[in-house]
Design an enzyme around this catalytic site. Structure first.
Site, mmCIF file in Angstrom:
data_model
loop_
_atom_site.group_PDB
_atom_site.id
_atom_site.type_symbol
_atom_site.label_atom_id
_atom_site.label_comp_id
_atom_site.label_asym_id
_atom_site.label_seq_id
_atom_site.Cartn_x
_atom_site.Cartn_y
_atom_site.Cartn_z
ATOM 1 N N LYS A 130 50.692 37.367 49.220
ATOM 2 C CA LYS A 130 50.392 37.566 47.791
ATOM 3 C C LYS A 130 51.536 38.362 47.185
ATOM 4 O O LYS A 130 52.219 39.111 47.895
ATOM 5 C CB LYS A 130 49.091 38.354 47.639
ATOM 6 C CG LYS A 130 48.447 38.231 46.283
ATOM 7 C CD LYS A 130 47.582 36.992 46.168
ATOM 8 C CE LYS A 130 47.086 36.789 44.761
ATOM 9 N NZ LYS A 130 46.120 35.681 44.651
ATOM 10 N N ASP A 170 48.407 33.190 39.669
ATOM 11 C CA ASP A 170 47.204 34.029 39.766
ATOM 12 C C ASP A 170 47.026 34.633 38.365
ATOM 13 O O ASP A 170 47.550 34.076 37.391
ATOM 14 C CB ASP A 170 47.386 35.114 40.851
ATOM 15 C CG ASP A 170 46.084 35.854 41.169
ATOM 16 O OD1 ASP A 170 45.197 35.246 41.784
ATOM 17 O OD2 ASP A 170 45.941 37.039 40.793
HETATM 18 P P1 NDP Z 1 43.799 34.287 34.317
HETATM 19 O O1 NDP Z 1 44.914 35.199 34.052
HETATM 20 O O2 NDP Z 1 43.891 32.871 33.895
HETATM 21 O O3 NDP Z 1 42.442 34.892 33.694
HETATM 22 C C1 NDP Z 1 41.962 36.143 34.069
HETATM 23 C C2 NDP Z 1 40.721 36.444 33.260
HETATM 24 O O4 NDP Z 1 40.115 37.618 33.771
HETATM 25 C C3 NDP Z 1 41.021 36.714 31.792
HETATM 26 O O5 NDP Z 1 39.940 36.322 31.006
HETATM 27 C C4 NDP Z 1 41.193 38.243 31.786
HETATM 28 O O6 NDP Z 1 40.950 38.843 30.541
HETATM 29 C C5 NDP Z 1 40.127 38.641 32.760
HETATM 30 N N1 NDP Z 1 40.455 39.945 33.341
HETATM 31 C C6 NDP Z 1 41.603 40.283 33.992
HETATM 32 N N2 NDP Z 1 41.574 41.575 34.335
HETATM 33 C C7 NDP Z 1 40.391 42.047 33.890
HETATM 34 C C8 NDP Z 1 39.758 43.305 33.946
HETATM 35 N N3 NDP Z 1 40.366 44.353 34.522
HETATM 36 N N4 NDP Z 1 38.520 43.436 33.403
HETATM 37 C C9 NDP Z 1 37.902 42.377 32.822
HETATM 38 N N5 NDP Z 1 38.459 41.156 32.723
HETATM 39 C C10 NDP Z 1 39.677 41.011 33.256
HETATM 40 O O7 NDP Z 1 43.519 34.400 35.899
HETATM 41 P P2 NDP Z 1 42.763 33.385 36.855
HETATM 42 O O8 NDP Z 1 41.628 32.762 36.127
HETATM 43 O O9 NDP Z 1 43.774 32.551 37.507
HETATM 44 O O10 NDP Z 1 42.208 34.386 37.971
HETATM 45 C C11 NDP Z 1 40.914 35.018 37.883
HETATM 46 C C12 NDP Z 1 40.495 35.490 39.259
HETATM 47 O O11 NDP Z 1 40.460 34.389 40.168
HETATM 48 C C13 NDP Z 1 41.440 36.509 39.932
HETATM 49 O O12 NDP Z 1 40.663 37.378 40.740
HETATM 50 C C14 NDP Z 1 42.298 35.630 40.833
HETATM 51 O O13 NDP Z 1 42.851 36.345 41.902
HETATM 52 C C15 NDP Z 1 41.255 34.644 41.313
HETATM 53 N N6 NDP Z 1 41.786 33.393 41.818
HETATM 54 C C16 NDP Z 1 42.566 32.588 41.044
HETATM 55 C C17 NDP Z 1 43.035 31.391 41.549
HETATM 56 C C18 NDP Z 1 43.771 30.408 40.717
HETATM 57 O O14 NDP Z 1 43.958 29.275 41.185
HETATM 58 N N7 NDP Z 1 44.180 30.737 39.512
HETATM 59 C C19 NDP Z 1 42.795 31.012 42.959
HETATM 60 C C20 NDP Z 1 41.888 31.884 43.650
HETATM 61 C C21 NDP Z 1 41.434 33.043 43.093
HETATM 62 P P3 NDP Z 1 42.171 39.467 29.702
HETATM 63 O O15 NDP Z 1 42.855 38.298 29.083
HETATM 64 O O16 NDP Z 1 41.554 40.399 28.748
HETATM 65 O O17 NDP Z 1 43.059 40.194 30.714
#
Ligand code: NDP
Length: 452
Positions: A130, A170
């Site tokens: 990562k 991510d």
């Molecule tokens: P994105 O950046 O597309 O979206 C992240 C979302 O989570 C946004 O809505 C963001 O809101 C919110 N968020 C981030 N930090 C916080 C916080 N501290 N408190 C509340 N909301 C928060 O990321 P992904 O959708 O790609 O990833 C989401 C999760 O899924 C992560 O844990 C990632 O590790 C996991 N994941 C992702 C994969 C992928 O293929 N993309 C694969 C496997 C796991 P805001 O815009 O306000 O920050």
């Protein structure tokens, strides 16, 4: 005490905390896995003698580097970047890159550790890694993001390669960022190779990679419900986040006849009693990906919905919950609220969104609970398929990839069921199943290599 004497679980966790001071997320992730693995390896002498768990919980290497870039006002900005290469026993290191101000070495070590088990569960030959930086892409211009990505890659390119380490996206790293980083890698090495996944379709990307994590988390949920002769149709579903994983989870829930009531971001959540239909999901994708807007704008656009500032959505009564935002976003109290409101199943789209206390609440209540390392493995699975397509220089059709994704998620579910039985429990312990199945594959490869 001799070095290789067995320690108990408490002693092991104590050692992890002592060796990794100020890294609570990493210690939490190791503890969650160790709770199950200690039980499993109790009577398996080889795993003890070769110190397998201790070795998996010590990354192969952690690279940290300075990332300098110039903002649009001519200011020089300095950020810190990392790549954590946790374990490459079953394949090249593989795992996403996160750009977010909350990124620390501890967060990336926890993610690389989890990724090692997740990748093993997929059945594909991928090790765990990562990376990321404490850079906040929010509010930055395209040019600023491009300059940052290029500077980040100026260092990272030394440590990665199609057969060495293959990063992906991510939080904060989507198609735009992958494009900038891939372009810079190609420029630095003069090599067009599958060194990143999540690429655009024009330059080696795979169909359904964008959708795969969210879709996969819903397939896993469907597989869990099927063990109880139940399904998604007609269910009320609460989802957190509004990024890649959350929007595609919402899309798949809609396709399978469920009703999505909430989505969120770090400022609060939206609640739409009429349901966040596919049309509304498309509006959110446009809002987030093109206009870089906030989820609160939804409530102004769709009458009957509301934005609840500064709160997470777990208090909204539901049948099913999908935490899809970030780590530790669902606490013990939230878990008790969900259980109290009759929630039947939780599938983690995000990585470690539930605190250890919350995990124990779900386990004690014996509801269906899928940990991220199993439920969100769909993304890295399609990344693995992207690597295969790049190596073979071919592109598979969408139907073929959809079928493979569903097969892989069903396979992960079956592995969890195989190892997740618990005497006296009426449901599979998916946390235990995922931990043991993932551990066993990596551990057995490590045994084959001897002491390296
Ligand atoms: P994105 O950046 O597309 O979206 C992240 C979302 O989570 C946004 O809505 C963001 O809101 C919110 N968020 C981030 N930090 C916080 C916080 N501290 N408190 C509340 N909301 C928060 O990321 P992904 O959708 O790609 O990833 C989401 C999760 O899924 C992560 O844990 C990632 O590790 C996991 N994941 C992702 C994969 C992928 O293929 N993309 C694969 C496997 C796991 P805001 O815009 O306000 O920050």
């Amino acid at each position: 005490m001799a070095v290789n004497d067995h320690v108990d679980l408490a002693g092991f966790i104590e050692g992890v905390k002592r060796r990794n001071p100020g890294q609570p997320e990493f210690a939490q992730a190791v503890q969650e896995v160790a709770e199950d693995i200690f039980d499993f390896i109790q009577d398996k002498e080889e795993y003890h003698r070769y110190q397998i768990l201790r070795r998996i919980a010590e990354p192969d290497r952690v690279v940290s580097f300075r990332v300098c870039w110039e903002d649009d006002n001519g200011n020089i900005r300095v950020q810190r970047g990392w790549r954590v290469q946790n374990n490459n026993s079953i394949g090249p290191y593989k795992g996403g890159i996160r750009f977010h101000p909350s990124v620390t070495e501890s967060v990336l070590k926890f993610l690389a550790f989890e990724q090692t088990f997740k990748n093993a569960l997929t059945g594909l030959p991928m090790g765990g890694g990562k990376g990321g930086a404490n850079f906040n892409p929010k509010g930055k211009s395209d040019n600023e993001v491009m300059r940052f990505c290029q500077s980040f890659m100026n260092e990272l390119y030394r440590y990665i390669g199609a057969d060495i380490d293959v990063p992906a996206g991510d939080i904060g790293v989507g198609g735009r960022e992958i494009g900038y980083m891939f372009g810079q890698y190609k420029r630095l090495t003069n090599e067009f190779t599958g060194v990143l996944t999540g690429k655009g379709l024009e330059y080696g990307g795979s169909l359904i990679r964008t959708e795969a994590t969210g879709y996969g988390a819903v397939y896993f949920l469907r597989n869990m419900l099927a063990t109880q002769k139940d399904g998604i149709e007609g269910k009320k579903v609460v989802i957190s986040g509004s990024g890649n994983v959350a929007t595609h989870a919402a899309e798949k829930i809609n396709q399978l006849g469920g009703k999505v009531l909430t989505l969120s971001d770090s400022e609060g959540f939206i609640y739409d009693p009429a349901g966040i239909s596919q049309e509304k999901v498309n509006w959110i994708k446009e809002l987030k990906n093109k206009r870089r807007g906030r989820i609160s704008e939804y409530a102004k656009e769709f009458t009957g919905s509301e934005f609840v500032s500064g709160k997470t959505p777990w208090g909204v009564p539901c049948d099913l919950a999908l935490p899809c935002a970030t780590q530790n976003e669902l606490t013990g109290d939230d878990a008790r609220t969900l259980v109290g409101n009759g929630c039947k199943a939780v599938s983690e789209g995000a990585n470690m969104p539930t605190t250890l206390e919350g995990v124990h609440v779900f386990k004690d209540a014996q509801i269906l609970f899928a940990p991220g390392k199993a439920a969100n493995a769909g993304g890295v699975s399609v990344s693995g398929l992207e690597m295969s397509q790049n190596s073979a220089r071919i592109s598979w059709k969408e139907e073929e990839l959809q079928r493979l994704l569903e097969d892989i998620m069903a396979g992960i579910h079956a592995s969890c069921v195989e190892y997740g039985g618990r005497p006296g429990s009426k449901v599979t312990d998916y946390v235990r199943g995922a931990n043991i199945a993932g551990f066993k594959k990596v551990a057995d490869a490590m045994l084959a290599f001897g002491v390296v």
